[in-house]
Design a protein around this motif. Structure first.
Motif, PDB file in Angstrom:
ATOM      1  N   TYR A  97       0.840  -1.194   0.000  1.00  0.00           N
ATOM      2  CA  TYR A  97       0.000   0.000   0.000  1.00  0.00           C
ATOM      3  C   TYR A  97       0.879   1.249   0.000  1.00  0.00           C
ATOM      4  N   VAL A  98       0.524   2.221  -0.829  1.00  0.00           N
ATOM      5  CA  VAL A  98       1.272   3.476  -0.896  1.00  0.00           C
ATOM      6  C   VAL A  98       0.471   4.548  -0.166  1.00  0.00           C
ATOM      7  N   PRO A  99       0.972   5.046   0.971  1.00  0.00           N
ATOM      8  CA  PRO A  99       0.230   6.059   1.734  1.00  0.00           C
ATOM      9  C   PRO A  99      -0.140   7.279   0.897  1.00  0.00           C
ATOM     10  N   ALA A 100      -1.279   7.869   1.220  1.00  0.00           N
ATOM     11  CA  ALA A 100      -1.768   9.033   0.481  1.00  0.00           C
ATOM     12  C   ALA A 100      -0.781  10.191   0.538  1.00  0.00           C
ATOM     13  N   TYR A 101      -0.046  10.297   1.632  1.00  0.00           N
ATOM     14  CA  TYR A 101       0.940  11.372   1.764  1.00  0.00           C
ATOM     15  C   TYR A 101       1.979  11.289   0.641  1.00  0.00           C
ATOM     16  N   ILE A 102       2.356  10.064   0.270  1.00  0.00           N
ATOM     17  CA  ILE A 102       3.313   9.858  -0.811  1.00  0.00           C
ATOM     18  C   ILE A 102       2.652  10.123  -2.154  1.00  0.00           C
ATOM     19  N   ARG A 103       1.429   9.632  -2.317  1.00  0.00           N
ATOM     20  CA  ARG A 103       0.728   9.813  -3.589  1.00  0.00           C
ATOM     21  C   ARG A 103       0.420  11.287  -3.863  1.00  0.00           C
ATOM     22  N   ARG A 104       0.298  12.065  -2.814  1.00  0.00           N
ATOM     23  CA  ARG A 104       0.019  13.490  -2.980  1.00  0.00           C
ATOM     24  C   ARG A 104       1.236  14.258  -3.478  1.00  0.00           C
ATOM     25  N   TYR A 105       2.414  13.845  -3.092  1.00  0.00           N
ATOM     26  CA  TYR A 105       3.644  14.545  -3.460  1.00  0.00           C
ATOM     27  C   TYR A 105       3.790  14.599  -4.981  1.00  0.00           C
ATOM     28  N   PRO A 106       4.215  15.740  -5.579  1.00  0.00           N
ATOM     29  CA  PRO A 106       4.826  16.931  -4.965  1.00  0.00           C
ATOM     30  C   PRO A 106       3.849  18.075  -4.682  1.00  0.00           C
ATOM     31  N   PHE A 107       2.554  17.751  -4.577  1.00  0.00           N
ATOM     32  CA  PHE A 107       1.564  18.806  -4.349  1.00  0.00           C
ATOM     33  C   PHE A 107       1.084  18.802  -2.908  1.00  0.00           C
ATOM     34  N   MET A 108       0.579  19.938  -2.457  1.00  0.00           N
ATOM     35  CA  MET A 108      -0.110  20.031  -1.184  1.00  0.00           C
ATOM     36  C   MET A 108      -0.866  21.346  -1.113  1.00  0.00           C
ATOM     37  N   LEU A 109      -1.854  21.402  -0.246  1.00  0.00           N
ATOM     38  CA  LEU A 109      -2.566  22.651   0.011  1.00  0.00           C
ATOM     39  C   LEU A 109      -1.890  23.354   1.179  1.00  0.00           C
ATOM     40  N   ALA A 110      -1.662  24.648   1.029  1.00  0.00           N
ATOM     41  CA  ALA A 110      -0.967  25.399   2.074  1.00  0.00           C
ATOM     42  C   ALA A 110      -1.514  26.812   2.150  1.00  0.00           C
ATOM     43  N   ARG A 111      -1.398  27.384   3.357  1.00  0.00           N
ATOM     44  CA  ARG A 111      -1.779  28.791   3.541  1.00  0.00           C
ATOM     45  C   ARG A 111      -0.614  29.675   3.114  1.00  0.00           C
ATOM     46  N   LEU A 112      -0.891  30.619   2.231  1.00  0.00           N
ATOM     47  CA  LEU A 112       0.162  31.510   1.755  1.00  0.00           C
ATOM     48  C   LEU A 112       0.471  32.603   2.764  1.00  0.00           C
ATOM     49  N   LEU A 168      -3.156  25.643  -3.799  1.00  0.00           N
ATOM     50  CA  LEU A 168      -2.444  24.475  -4.299  1.00  0.00           C
ATOM     51  C   LEU A 168      -0.992  24.860  -4.578  1.00  0.00           C
ATOM     52  N   CYS A 169      -0.082  24.179  -3.906  1.00  0.00           N
ATOM     53  CA  CYS A 169       1.347  24.451  -4.043  1.00  0.00           C
ATOM     54  C   CYS A 169       2.073  23.175  -4.447  1.00  0.00           C
ATOM     55  N   PHE A 170       3.333  23.333  -4.857  1.00  0.00           N
ATOM     56  CA  PHE A 170       4.115  22.166  -5.247  1.00  0.00           C
ATOM     57  C   PHE A 170       5.580  22.377  -4.904  1.00  0.00           C
ATOM     58  N   ASP A 171       6.315  21.276  -4.889  1.00  0.00           N
ATOM     59  CA  ASP A 171       7.745  21.300  -4.629  1.00  0.00           C
ATOM     60  C   ASP A 171       8.470  21.459  -5.968  1.00  0.00           C
ATOM     61  N   PRO A 172       9.079  22.627  -6.225  1.00  0.00           N
ATOM     62  CA  PRO A 172       9.717  22.856  -7.521  1.00  0.00           C
ATOM     63  C   PRO A 172      10.972  22.020  -7.748  1.00  0.00           C
ATOM     64  N   THR A 173      11.485  21.371  -6.701  1.00  0.00           N
ATOM     65  CA  THR A 173      12.674  20.534  -6.879  1.00  0.00           C
ATOM     66  C   THR A 173      12.319  19.138  -7.385  1.00  0.00           C
ATOM     67  N   CYS A 174      11.030  18.828  -7.450  1.00  0.00           N
ATOM     68  CA  CYS A 174      10.597  17.510  -7.907  1.00  0.00           C
ATOM     69  C   CYS A 174      10.719  17.421  -9.430  1.00  0.00           C
ATOM     70  N   GLU A 175      11.319  16.355  -9.907  1.00  0.00           N
ATOM     71  CA  GLU A 175      11.556  16.180 -11.330  1.00  0.00           C
ATOM     72  C   GLU A 175      10.302  15.790 -12.102  1.00  0.00           C
ATOM     73  N   ALA A 176       9.193  15.607 -11.406  1.00  0.00           N
ATOM     74  CA  ALA A 176       7.951  15.229 -12.087  1.00  0.00           C
ATOM     75  C   ALA A 176       7.277  16.418 -12.747  1.00  0.00           C
ATOM     76  N   LEU A 177       7.659  17.641 -12.388  1.00  0.00           N
ATOM     77  CA  LEU A 177       7.002  18.843 -12.897  1.00  0.00           C
ATOM     78  C   LEU A 177       7.999  19.732 -13.632  1.00  0.00           C
TER      79      LEU A 177
END
Length: 261
Positions: free
Chosen positions: A96-111, A120-129
């Motif tokens: 089973y792959v936890p949802a926390y992993i499946r969500r990466y590199p995105f997440m909701l955050a307060r600016l 909706l934010c993302f990790d710009p260091t992730c090679e998927a984007l």
């Protein structure tokens, strides 16, 4: 042994966080990664309560130390060790792959700290984007694509699950069911057992001492099945240790005895 999400402004896995927008990221696409390399040094991943039933088949479920514990799926017994991935960053076996992993590199955050609005934010260091020729477009004609809408929906579902997890944790604390955990594992080559601490677990003795009406409420609000899923999952901690020993990743274990049958 296990720790809560990092004590920085960034959660586990994230190296940076940038708001997704149609001006700066109009040409961005999302493409699959060839392996979860970002997980290779992660020994514990946050888990939502609604995942306990599925996750307990594959991972030990523990709670982080400290006054505000969170559930964690253990992927290794020591920090920096993940026994579920091979050298290519892929799962060694179906799990089973936890949802926390499946969500990466995105997440909701307060600016802004003074705002309740989540973006909706993302990790710009992730090679998927990035601005790739291949992959799913995140924007079409200046508007979020269907891919981005689905990502947003998943992140929203995850936040709701986080709120449900917070309720579950409050139930555990209200009934004083958490205690400091300790696991001792004997090894034939060493005089002293390996002792793992630094996590919390449900106190089975206190659980048995709960009054009938308290147990009934825990059952009615769905907390009791989650507690037992957690307790059943703890048996897998020894499996984790055995795999680490087989991989030669148990600290201070002589190399010649790392093979575990």
């Amino acid at each position: 042994m296990a720790s809560a999400p990092q004590a920085t402004n960034l959660p586990v896995l994230f190296n940076d966080l940038v708001p997704l927008n149609s001006q700066d990221h109009a040409k961005f696409r999302s493409r699959p990664l060839d392996g979860a390399h970002f997980l290779k040094n992660q020994h514990a991943i946050p888990l939502t309560a609604e995942e306990f039933t599925q996750a307990q088949r594959d991972y030990p479920i523990i709670f982080s130390a400290g006054p505000d514990p969170v559930p964690l799926a253990l992927m290794g017994m020591n920090e920096g060790v993940n026994v579920y991935l091979d050298e290519n960053g892929k799962y060694r076996a179906p799990a089973y792959v936890p949802a926390y992993i499946r969500r990466y590199p995105f997440m909701l955050a307060r600016l802004r700290p003074d705002s309740q609005e989540l973006s909706l934010c993302f990790d710009p260091t992730c090679e998927a984007l990035g601005e790739f020729d291949e992959g799913e477009a995140l924007f079409e004609d200046g508007q979020p694509s269907e891919t981005t809408k689905n990502i947003l929906s998943f992140c929203e579902d995850f936040e709701r699950a986080v709120q449900g997890t917070a309720f579950f944790m409050e139930e555990l604390k209200k009934h004083d069911l958490l205690m400091d955990g300790e696991l001792k594992i004997e090894h034939p080559t060493l005089a002293q057992p390996f002792v793992y601490q630094g996590f919390q677990m449900v106190n089975e003795e206190k659980l048995r001492e709960l009054r009938g009406d308290e147990l009934r409420k825990l059952n009615q609000n769905g907390a009791l099945p989650l507690i037992y899923a957690h307790l059943f999952s703890l048996q897998k901690m020894r499996d984790l240790f055995a795999q680490q020993a087989a991989d030669g990743k148990v600290p201070n274990l002589p190399p010649q005895v790392n093979a575990v049958n």
